[in-house]
Design a protein around this motif. Structure first.
Motif, PDB file in Angstrom:
ATOM      1  N   GLN A 163       0.827  -1.200   0.000  1.00 21.89           N
ATOM      2  CA  GLN A 163       0.000   0.000   0.000  1.00 21.89           C
ATOM      3  C   GLN A 163       0.865   1.254   0.000  1.00 21.89           C
ATOM      4  O   GLN A 163       1.968   1.269   0.558  1.00 21.89           O
ATOM      5  CB  GLN A 163      -0.894   0.027   1.242  1.00 21.89           C
ATOM      6  N   THR A 168      -3.264  13.065   3.520  1.00 25.44           N
ATOM      7  CA  THR A 168      -4.716  13.204   3.549  1.00 25.44           C
ATOM      8  C   THR A 168      -5.106  14.593   4.043  1.00 25.44           C
ATOM      9  O   THR A 168      -4.709  15.010   5.143  1.00 25.44           O
ATOM     10  CB  THR A 168      -5.337  12.135   4.457  1.00 25.44           C
ATOM     11  N   GLY A 242      -4.653   4.610   1.217  1.00 27.73           N
ATOM     12  CA  GLY A 242      -5.710   4.980   0.284  1.00 27.73           C
ATOM     13  C   GLY A 242      -7.025   4.314   0.606  1.00 27.73           C
ATOM     14  O   GLY A 242      -8.100   4.897   0.412  1.00 27.73           O
ATOM     15  N   MET A 243      -7.003   3.064   1.112  1.00 23.89           N
ATOM     16  CA  MET A 243      -8.232   2.326   1.406  1.00 23.89           C
ATOM     17  C   MET A 243      -9.105   3.039   2.435  1.00 23.89           C
ATOM     18  O   MET A 243     -10.314   2.839   2.465  1.00 23.89           O
ATOM     19  CB  MET A 243      -7.890   0.915   1.906  1.00 23.89           C
ATOM     20  N   ASP A 246     -10.657   6.279   0.136  1.00 28.34           N
ATOM     21  CA  ASP A 246     -11.252   6.095  -1.196  1.00 28.34           C
ATOM     22  C   ASP A 246     -12.731   6.447  -1.263  1.00 28.34           C
ATOM     23  O   ASP A 246     -13.195   7.043  -2.232  1.00 28.34           O
ATOM     24  CB  ASP A 246     -11.046   4.654  -1.673  1.00 28.34           C
ATOM     25  N   ASP A 247     -13.500   6.080  -0.255  1.00 29.29           N
ATOM     26  CA  ASP A 247     -14.951   6.278  -0.301  1.00 29.29           C
ATOM     27  C   ASP A 247     -15.409   7.511   0.473  1.00 29.29           C
ATOM     28  O   ASP A 247     -16.600   7.679   0.724  1.00 29.29           O
ATOM     29  CB  ASP A 247     -15.668   5.037   0.249  1.00 29.29           C
TER      30      ASP A 247
END
Length: 293
Positions: A163, A168, A242-243, A246-247
């Motif tokens: 990863q 962020t 990122g996981m 992402d949403d």
């Protein structure tokens, strides 16, 4: 043809939907679609009619489904028989997982594992990589997630996931308009960080040492939702995988100008033998993590 392809094919045939089948299998839909496409290429046959977002089996698909169900049923019977012979129907797996991976990567894997091996007890302990490493060395955990480059000689490990660490920020932050962030720009900001002992904190501390910067840490917490909330409100920026972003429409994930890549490993004590239950869990995680890459 292999068993995995037949299992994927049977799931799509059952649900008549790639998205629902992917959800059932706990894999990414593109990976499932690619597997079916490869199967059709290998057989030189079309197995599904595809039109207007609806799919149905062709005559050739129906014939393969008949054979696939027999094969999968026989395989399941064989696996069950071997599990009983090996004693896999009983056992405990104690695994340490950092909070971010425990929230975003492992839930579907853990649920799928319990579905396949309902008689195995699974104990999940949340902690930082340093804490997990110590618990492994003391024999308090059977398996634990740590960063590959931090694996000591006392542990064995195998990489299961790669990863990128992402800067962020909130959508209103000045850095959000950039394509990437330099280390200098990052350390000029107020930071929201994990506490010491967590791999994200180790990454930031190492980057600070390499650049000679002094991090301006405004908040320290190991709670991912709290970190995200603080960043959204503009009280600082952070680093997350990122996981975890992402949403989330209110956050922007930006790579470092010099990408920071983490190889995440499942580790165990070199002095302790992995039980059948633990080896089964290790193999299961490797299989499902690779399927979702």
């Amino acid at each position: 043809m292999d068993i995995k392809q037949l299992r994927y094919f049977e799931a799509v045939a059952k649900h008549l939907s790639f998205s629902r089948a992917a959800e059932h299998l706990h894999i990414a839909q593109p990976a499932l679609s690619m597997s079916i496409k490869k199967l059709e290429q290998q057989l030189a046959l079309t197995l599904f009619h595809r039109s207007d977002r609806k799919i149905s089996l062709t005559d050739e698909g129906n014939e393969l489904l008949r054979h696939a169900r027999v094969i999968l049923r026989n395989m399941a019977d064989a696996e069950h028989a071997m599990q009983q012979l090996r004693g896999i129907q009983r056992g405990v797996v104690r695994v340490g997982i950092p909070s971010m991976l425990g929230s975003y990567h492992f839930p579907p894997i853990l649920m799928a594992f319990k579905h396949r091996y309902p008689e195995l007890d699974l104990e999940v302990i949340e902690g930082g990589t340093w804490q997990i490493q110590q618990q492994l060395e003391r024999g308090e955990l059977d398996l634990g997630v740590i960063v590959a480059e931090l694996v000591p000689d006392s542990l064995c490990a195998t990489v299961f996931l790669q990863q990128e660490v992402m800067v962020t920020v909130s959508r209103e932050h000045p850095l959000a308009a950039q394509q990437q962030v330099t280390a200098k720009q990052f350390f000029e900001q107020e930071l929201v960080m994990f506490k010491e002992g967590y791999f994200h904190r180790k990454v930031v501390d190492r980057l600070a040492n390499q650049t000679g910067a002094t991090p301006k840490i405004s908040f320290e917490t190991n709670l991912v939702p709290l970190i995200k909330s603080i960043v959204k409100q503009g009280f600082g920026i952070s680093t997350l995988l990122g996981m975890a972003v992402d949403d989330d429409q209110d956050l922007v994930a930006l790579p470092f100008a010099e990408p920071v890549i983490l190889d995440l490993s499942l580790a165990w004590s070199r002095d302790r033998h992995l039980s059948v239950a633990n080896q089964t869990f290790l193999d299961f995680v490797l299989e499902h993590s690779c399927a979702n890459k």
